[in-house]
Design a protein around this motif. Structure first.
Motif, PDB file in Angstrom:
ATOM      1  N   ILE A  13       0.871  -1.175   0.000  1.00  0.00           N
ATOM      2  CA  ILE A  13       0.000   0.000   0.000  1.00  0.00           C
ATOM      3  C   ILE A  13       0.905   1.220   0.000  1.00  0.00           C
ATOM      4  O   ILE A  13       1.864   1.282   0.772  1.00  0.00           O
ATOM      5  CB  ILE A  13      -0.892   0.022   1.255  1.00  0.00           C
ATOM      6  N   SER A  14       0.620   2.173  -0.875  1.00  0.00           N
ATOM      7  CA  SER A  14       1.361   3.443  -0.907  1.00  0.00           C
ATOM      8  C   SER A  14       0.406   4.581  -0.637  1.00  0.00           C
ATOM      9  O   SER A  14      -0.711   4.588  -1.155  1.00  0.00           O
ATOM     10  CB  SER A  14       1.990   3.683  -2.286  1.00  0.00           C
ATOM     11  N   PHE A  15       0.857   5.521   0.182  1.00  0.00           N
ATOM     12  CA  PHE A  15       0.132   6.778   0.270  1.00  0.00           C
ATOM     13  C   PHE A  15       1.110   7.907   0.483  1.00  0.00           C
ATOM     14  O   PHE A  15       2.213   7.720   0.979  1.00  0.00           O
ATOM     15  CB  PHE A  15      -0.992   6.757   1.313  1.00  0.00           C
ATOM     16  N   ASP A  16       0.693   9.089   0.056  1.00  0.00           N
ATOM     17  CA  ASP A  16       1.523  10.278   0.132  1.00  0.00           C
ATOM     18  C   ASP A  16       0.611  11.471   0.342  1.00  0.00           C
ATOM     19  O   ASP A  16      -0.332  11.675  -0.430  1.00  0.00           O
ATOM     20  CB  ASP A  16       2.307  10.427  -1.173  1.00  0.00           C
ATOM     21  N   LEU A  17       0.856  12.236   1.386  1.00  0.00           N
ATOM     22  CA  LEU A  17       0.074  13.444   1.621  1.00  0.00           C
ATOM     23  C   LEU A  17       0.531  14.547   0.672  1.00  0.00           C
ATOM     24  O   LEU A  17       1.724  14.673   0.378  1.00  0.00           O
ATOM     25  CB  LEU A  17       0.233  13.924   3.064  1.00  0.00           C
TER      26      LEU A  17
END
Length: 186
Positions: A13-17
């Motif tokens: 899972i990747s997330f970036d604000l």
């Protein structure tokens, strides 16, 4: 700073604000990686706060995605059975899908970055079968990962994003309390 939970070659899972993520709204980008394939529209910024509740549901279902008779179905039949039971008008499976909580096999999200995706996970004795499709563009894809890999990645992503959210809420509350105190003494 981009966060990655898991192994992209299997499941991650990747997330970036976003640089200006608007506090508690947590605007940013999010996707799954399944067998080195990006699943979800990572280029589109969305409110990751809204995604938190879907993540929470997936965490609650950890360790509870096994169903022997479904696990024995071939890929396309398994996808169609879950798709029709959860999204369609197939009354053949509606009753059992409701009784047996087949929604626990749905690891997609009801959010814009996953609008065209249907993603299911079913644990078998040997692996976790992920079956997905980006409607209407691709064929049904299946990829097997070690059991528990999804559960660990989804839990770690949820905990990290929830901690960020809690920090933003705490900061907002502190700011509002300070403003209220100032107004009281004016």
């Amino acid at each position: 700073m981009m966060q990655i939970f898991g192994n992209k070659s299997q499941f991650a899972i990747s997330f970036d604000l976003d640089p200006n993520y608007a506090g508690v709204w947590l605007y940013g980008r999010f996707c799954y990686w399944i067998g080195n394939r990006q699943v979800g529209n990572f280029q589109l910024s969305t409110s990751l706060r809204d995604l938190l509740w879907g993540l929470r549901s997936h965490v609650i279902d950890n360790g509870n995605r096994e169903y022997q008779s479904l696990g024995e179905l071939p890929r396309d039949e398994l996808f169609r059975t879950l798709d029709y039971a959860l999204y369609g008008d197939d009354f053949k499976y509606e009753s059992i899908a409701t009784q047996e909580c087949w929604s626990r096999f749905n690891i997609g999200f009801q959010i814009d970055i996953f609008d065209s995706w249907k993603i299911f996970l079913l644990d078998t004795s040997s692996c976790s079968r992920i079956i997905y499709k980006n409607h209407p563009h691709t064929d049904i894809v299946e990829f097997c990962i070690p059991r528990g890999m999804f559960d660990r990645a989804i839990t770690n992503a949820f905990n990290t994003l929830f901690d960020i959210y809690n920090e933003e809420v705490a900061g907002l509350l502190e700011k509002n309390v300070l403003n209220l105190k100032q107004e009281m003494w004016v």
